[in-house]
Design an enzyme around this catalytic site. Sequence first.
Site, PDB file in Angstrom:
ATOM      1  N   TYR A 155      -3.890  -9.763   4.239  1.00 24.90           N
ATOM      2  CA  TYR A 155      -4.783  -8.826   3.333  1.00 24.90           C
ATOM      3  C   TYR A 155      -4.338  -9.205   1.790  1.00 24.90           C
ATOM      4  O   TYR A 155      -4.205  -8.232   0.982  1.00 24.90           O
ATOM      5  CB  TYR A 155      -4.565  -7.407   3.646  1.00 24.90           C
ATOM      6  CG  TYR A 155      -4.872  -6.871   4.865  1.00 24.90           C
ATOM      7  CD1 TYR A 155      -6.031  -6.728   5.430  1.00 24.90           C
ATOM      8  CD2 TYR A 155      -3.780  -6.636   5.725  1.00 24.90           C
ATOM      9  CE1 TYR A 155      -6.189  -6.689   6.842  1.00 24.90           C
ATOM     10  CE2 TYR A 155      -3.936  -6.468   7.164  1.00 24.90           C
ATOM     11  CZ  TYR A 155      -5.389  -6.073   7.699  1.00 24.90           C
ATOM     12  OH  TYR A 155      -5.281  -5.971   9.047  1.00 24.90           O
ATOM     13  N   ASP A 164      -0.480  -5.595   3.507  1.00 24.82           N
ATOM     14  CA  ASP A 164      -1.191  -4.596   2.479  1.00 24.82           C
ATOM     15  C   ASP A 164      -2.670  -4.147   2.907  1.00 24.82           C
ATOM     16  O   ASP A 164      -3.582  -4.661   2.038  1.00 24.82           O
ATOM     17  CB  ASP A 164      -1.115  -5.081   1.046  1.00 24.82           C
ATOM     18  CG  ASP A 164      -1.318  -3.966   0.136  1.00 24.82           C
ATOM     19  OD1 ASP A 164      -1.753  -2.786   0.492  1.00 24.82           O
ATOM     20  OD2 ASP A 164      -1.582  -4.607  -1.076  1.00 24.82           O
ATOM     21  N   CYS A 190      -1.661   2.317   1.550  1.00 23.05           N
ATOM     22  CA  CYS A 190      -2.268   3.313   0.586  1.00 23.05           C
ATOM     23  C   CYS A 190      -2.772   4.577   1.280  1.00 23.05           C
ATOM     24  O   CYS A 190      -3.201   5.407   0.808  1.00 23.05           O
ATOM     25  CB  CYS A 190      -3.636   2.802  -0.246  1.00 23.05           C
ATOM     26  SG  CYS A 190      -4.732   2.261   0.920  1.00 23.05           S
TER      27      CYS A 190
END
Length: 483
Positions: free
Chosen positions: A324, A411, A438
């Site tokens: 990613y 990520d 996140c």
Amino acid sequence: MNKRNQVIPVAKNQIIEITIHALGHEGQGIGKYNDFTVFVPEALPGETVEAKIIFVKKTFAVAKLMDIISTSEGNRVTPACTIAKRCGGCQLQHMDYQAQLAFKRQIVIDNLQRIGKLTDVTVHPTIGMDNPWNYRNKAQVPIGAAIDNEAGLVSGFYAIRSHEIIPMDACNIQHSYNDELVVEVRKLAEKHGITAYDESTHKGLLRHVVIRTAFKTDEVMIVLVINGKSLPNQGQLVQEIASLSQNIKSICLNVNKEKTNVIFGDETRVLYGEDKIFDYIGDIRFGISARSFYQVNPVQTEVLYAKALEYAELTGEETVIDAYCGIGTITLFLAKKAKMVYGVEIVPEAIEDARYNAEINGVDNVEFAVAKAEEWIPQLYKKLGNSDSNDTDKDERGHECNSLPEVIVVDPPRKGCEQELLDTIIAMKPERVVYVSCNPSTLARDLQILVQGGYEAKEVQPVDMFPHTSHVECCSLLVRKDN
């Protein structure tokens, strides 16, 4: 009493007094009323409040804060923004910043323990900002019609859980250039009679004004997102926008004619200047196009990526996979200290930018692939993981992918990693996995899978990428137990 048969002790519009004991993952206060969970946005732990029930479910209710009977000493502050209670952008402006950092660390701990069943992972204190204001380099501002003037336009951000635009000319977490330019572009659009898009009727033209400001170079990109192919008086409008500031290096038009709340459409055209602006993270220069994913907080991005590089513990001899990879931001940081880094990303435009960014920085020990990480990495392992096979996988520039990676960095988006990717990581047995996330809940889920597959989750470093919101970014280190 069986919970299924439990009588719900609250009703809609009921006024209750409740003591808040925790915060939910969206920053709302959580309390118990006759052992029934009630969420109260804007309330803080330790406070006793008066609240009005606004809706009720089988296992919880949501209430509106009416009055604070006793205040959380030292934690409650007056929001800097006058519309903080109405706007959906910030959830925690009423909370002292140091308390915000502690809350975000606790959210990570709670998710690791509750979802991941991980109780012995070191979770460091959240790394915050010296100045947690005006940190966003990108504004995506919806445009609407003024209620009191049919010809007028308003710009602002959406109210909580709605698409009602709360008019505003300045946002405390946006770069000041972004605020100023949104207002000026809106005024010019008004001047040229451009109508605002109406979601309910799918009519009107201007949907969003998107501004990107590079913190290190001051270069600005403006993107006008429209429900059509062109703008009235387009040439003159573009000239007038370009004249607003010498820092404006790019003006683009994005066409989005779909009935959707997705901001960008598939077609983007350059109306003025270049198709990119440039910024730096550390000493690495990045070209950023209209639809590039580029972290919105460049100050904390540098902190986050430095932590990822630290956790990778590269010596210059490693092969690394960056899953990613986006426009190659982490990839190029890793390439400083790795033998070879392979980045994979599903968005073709992002890979174009990644290759360009490698070129302008003179980095030649990276290669990028346009593919789903959960497909490309298993395919690579299938080719390289068979000890009886001498096959190698050559990329388009002739580099041979002839060794399994010692380090894998992921990520992923908020949904986390796909199961197939996690299974392949476990099978590949890299020495270290660096997981940038996140979303603490999907992070916890995925760490549990990796731990069950033979890894030790050593530590997690929360980084406050989004001050005054409930969001937190994390960098996590996992190490093979049999190393």
